[in-house]
Design a protein around this motif. Structure first.
Motif, mmCIF file in Angstrom:
data_model
loop_
_atom_site.group_PDB
_atom_site.id
_atom_site.type_symbol
_atom_site.label_atom_id
_atom_site.label_comp_id
_atom_site.label_asym_id
_atom_site.label_seq_id
_atom_site.Cartn_x
_atom_site.Cartn_y
_atom_site.Cartn_z
ATOM 1 N N MET A 121 0.850 -1.170 0.000
ATOM 2 C CA MET A 121 0.000 0.000 0.000
ATOM 3 C C MET A 121 0.899 1.237 0.000
ATOM 4 S SD MET A 121 -2.886 1.145 2.799
ATOM 5 C CE MET A 121 -3.899 -0.266 2.567
ATOM 6 N N ASP A 122 0.669 2.138 -0.951
ATOM 7 C CA ASP A 122 1.519 3.318 -1.037
ATOM 8 C C ASP A 122 1.170 4.330 0.049
ATOM 9 O OD1 ASP A 122 -0.935 3.804 -2.473
ATOM 10 O OD2 ASP A 122 -0.020 5.676 -3.165
ATOM 11 N N VAL A 123 2.009 5.301 0.234
ATOM 12 C CA VAL A 123 1.863 6.296 1.302
ATOM 13 C C VAL A 123 0.568 7.066 1.147
ATOM 14 C CG1 VAL A 123 2.887 8.354 2.326
ATOM 15 C CG2 VAL A 123 4.353 6.492 1.597
ATOM 16 N N LEU A 124 0.220 7.453 -0.062
ATOM 17 C CA LEU A 124 -0.996 8.228 -0.294
ATOM 18 C C LEU A 124 -2.236 7.424 0.072
ATOM 19 C CD1 LEU A 124 -2.177 10.864 -1.263
ATOM 20 C CD2 LEU A 124 -2.114 9.986 -3.586
ATOM 21 N N SER A 125 -2.292 6.184 -0.333
ATOM 22 C CA SER A 125 -3.435 5.326 0.004
ATOM 23 C C SER A 125 -3.549 5.141 1.509
ATOM 24 C CB SER A 125 -3.303 3.956 -0.659
ATOM 25 O OG SER A 125 -3.324 4.087 -2.034
ATOM 26 N N ARG A 126 -2.400 4.927 2.146
ATOM 27 C CA ARG A 126 -2.380 4.761 3.604
ATOM 28 C C ARG A 126 -2.885 6.021 4.283
ATOM 29 N NH1 ARG A 126 2.989 4.316 4.782
ATOM 30 N NH2 ARG A 126 3.027 6.210 5.965
ATOM 31 N N ALA A 127 -2.461 7.171 3.781
ATOM 32 C CA ALA A 127 -2.887 8.441 4.359
ATOM 33 C C ALA A 127 -4.380 8.652 4.168
ATOM 34 C CB ALA A 127 -2.102 9.590 3.727
ATOM 35 N N VAL A 151 -2.285 15.491 11.443
ATOM 36 C CA VAL A 151 -1.361 16.462 10.854
ATOM 37 C C VAL A 151 -0.248 15.730 10.105
ATOM 38 C CG1 VAL A 151 0.377 18.218 11.408
ATOM 39 C CG2 VAL A 151 -1.875 18.319 12.477
ATOM 40 N N HIS A 152 0.291 14.694 10.714
ATOM 41 C CA HIS A 152 1.392 13.945 10.107
ATOM 42 C C HIS A 152 0.953 13.203 8.841
ATOM 43 C CE1 HIS A 152 5.280 11.930 10.082
ATOM 44 N NE2 HIS A 152 4.631 10.801 9.815
ATOM 45 N N TYR A 153 -0.238 12.604 8.859
ATOM 46 C CA TYR A 153 -0.732 11.821 7.729
ATOM 47 C C TYR A 153 -1.767 12.620 6.928
ATOM 48 C CZ TYR A 153 1.504 7.809 9.902
ATOM 49 O OH TYR A 153 2.412 6.933 10.440
ATOM 50 N N SER A 155 -4.936 -3.183 13.126
ATOM 51 C CA SER A 155 -4.097 -3.579 11.998
ATOM 52 C C SER A 155 -3.546 -2.350 11.270
ATOM 53 C CB SER A 155 -4.918 -4.443 11.039
ATOM 54 O OG SER A 155 -4.162 -4.788 9.920
ATOM 55 N N ILE A 156 -4.391 -1.370 11.029
ATOM 56 C CA ILE A 156 -3.963 -0.143 10.343
ATOM 57 C C ILE A 156 -2.905 0.585 11.161
ATOM 58 C CG2 ILE A 156 -4.706 2.181 9.661
ATOM 59 C CD1 ILE A 156 -7.385 0.829 8.796
ATOM 60 N N PHE A 157 -3.177 0.753 12.451
ATOM 61 C CA PHE A 157 -2.209 1.456 13.301
ATOM 62 C C PHE A 157 -0.913 0.664 13.428
ATOM 63 C CE2 PHE A 157 -6.021 3.674 15.372
ATOM 64 C CZ PHE A 157 -5.949 4.728 14.476
ATOM 65 N N GLY A 158 -1.020 -0.668 13.428
ATOM 66 C CA GLY A 158 0.180 -1.508 13.452
ATOM 67 C C GLY A 158 1.020 -1.290 12.195
ATOM 68 N N GLN A 159 0.363 -1.224 11.034
ATOM 69 C CA GLN A 159 1.069 -0.949 9.782
ATOM 70 C C GLN A 159 1.730 0.429 9.825
ATOM 71 O OE1 GLN A 159 1.632 -2.712 6.914
ATOM 72 N NE2 GLN A 159 0.834 -4.463 8.039
ATOM 73 N N ASN A 202 4.841 0.329 11.893
ATOM 74 C CA ASN A 202 5.951 -0.316 11.192
ATOM 75 C C ASN A 202 6.552 0.560 10.099
ATOM 76 O OD1 ASN A 202 5.606 -2.606 12.754
ATOM 77 N ND2 ASN A 202 4.296 -3.606 11.253
ATOM 78 N N GLN A 203 5.794 1.542 9.629
ATOM 79 C CA GLN A 203 6.238 2.338 8.495
ATOM 80 C C GLN A 203 6.739 3.725 8.871
ATOM 81 O OE1 GLN A 203 2.705 2.127 6.112
ATOM 82 N NE2 GLN A 203 3.198 0.095 5.326
ATOM 83 N N THR A 204 6.753 4.059 10.161
ATOM 84 C CA THR A 204 7.216 5.390 10.554
ATOM 85 C C THR A 204 8.468 5.289 11.404
ATOM 86 O OG1 THR A 204 6.581 7.518 11.493
ATOM 87 C CG2 THR A 204 5.792 5.584 12.658
ATOM 88 N N GLY A 205 9.294 6.310 11.283
ATOM 89 C CA GLY A 205 10.489 6.392 12.122
ATOM 90 C C GLY A 205 10.389 7.571 13.072
ATOM 91 N N ASP A 206 9.351 8.362 12.926
ATOM 92 C CA ASP A 206 9.132 9.553 13.740
ATOM 93 C C ASP A 206 8.719 9.142 15.153
ATOM 94 O OD1 ASP A 206 7.776 11.755 15.031
ATOM 95 O OD2 ASP A 206 7.684 12.762 13.077
ATOM 96 N N GLN A 207 9.554 9.455 16.137
ATOM 97 C CA GLN A 207 9.317 9.023 17.521
ATOM 98 C C GLN A 207 7.995 9.548 18.083
ATOM 99 O OE1 GLN A 207 11.168 6.681 18.928
ATOM 100 N NE2 GLN A 207 9.731 6.678 20.606
ATOM 101 N N GLU A 208 7.638 10.772 17.747
ATOM 102 C CA GLU A 208 6.379 11.339 18.244
ATOM 103 C C GLU A 208 5.183 10.578 17.675
ATOM 104 O OE1 GLU A 208 4.283 15.704 18.883
ATOM 105 O OE2 GLU A 208 5.855 15.501 17.368
#
Length: 180
Positions: free
Chosen positions: A1-7, A41-43, A80-84, A87-93
């Motif tokens: 799933m690409d970033v835009l679809s996830r957002a 805001v982030h997504y 499941s969505i939040f778990g994905q 796994n896909q973010t490196g932003d600590q906040e």
């Protein structure tokens, strides 16, 4: 799933969580709202994507007993969505916000919703996978039909009586209030 679809999915979910429930303000803590706002805001997605007329979770027309099962599955999808997303973010906040929201969902599920959802989901998947064109399955289904039909009829009657009793109680209460 690409970033835009996830957002897009995230924002539809967030919108449904925060705007879709009329009583959400009564149950959603300030801390939860802050974390969701940070995630929104982030997504961030465009308004066209957010309000495209296709919510991720459309409104339902089910009865309360059905809604409980449905809501358990919806909460599983959110996990499941939040778990994905985790796994896909490196932003600590974002990681902290996602963990907080996931923890709240897990608490809600654990204390108020069906704990046997995985078992129920497996059972439903097995039912949907039945080969209805198989003659052996058809023969076995015929031999089991009367028993299943009796159970279904009994269950339907039970729900009908429950509804009927509620209606009678409401009518009796209205009658009492008019008499007094």
């Amino acid at each position: 799933m690409d970033v835009l679809s996830r957002a897009v999915m995230c924002f539809c979910l967030m919108g449904w969580m925060t705007l879709g429930w009329s009583n959400a303000a009564q149950y959603t803590s300030i801390n939860m709202k802050r974390n969701i706002d940070k995630l929104k805001v982030h997504y961030k997605i465009s308004k066209d994507q957010l309000f495209n007329g296709n919510p991720v979770f459309p409104k339902d027309t089910f009865e309360d007993s059905e809604r409980r099962v449905l809501m358990s599955v919806v909460l599983d999808v959110y996990l499941s969505i939040f778990g994905q997303m985790l796994n896909q973010t490196g932003d600590q906040e974002m990681i902290e916000s996602l963990k907080y929201v996931k923890g709240k969902i897990q608490d809600l599920q654990k204390h108020y919703f069906l704990g046997r959802i995985p078992e129920l989901r497996t059972h439903l998947q097995n039912l949907w996978a039945i080969e209805t064109s198989d003659t052996t399955v058809q023969g076995k289904a015929l031999s089991e039909f009367i028993t299943i039909y009796e159970k279904a009829s009994k269950l339907a009657l039970k729900f009908h009586l429950k509804k009927d009793n509620r209606r009678k109680r409401r009518q009796a209460q209205r009658l009492k209030s008019h008499i007094m």
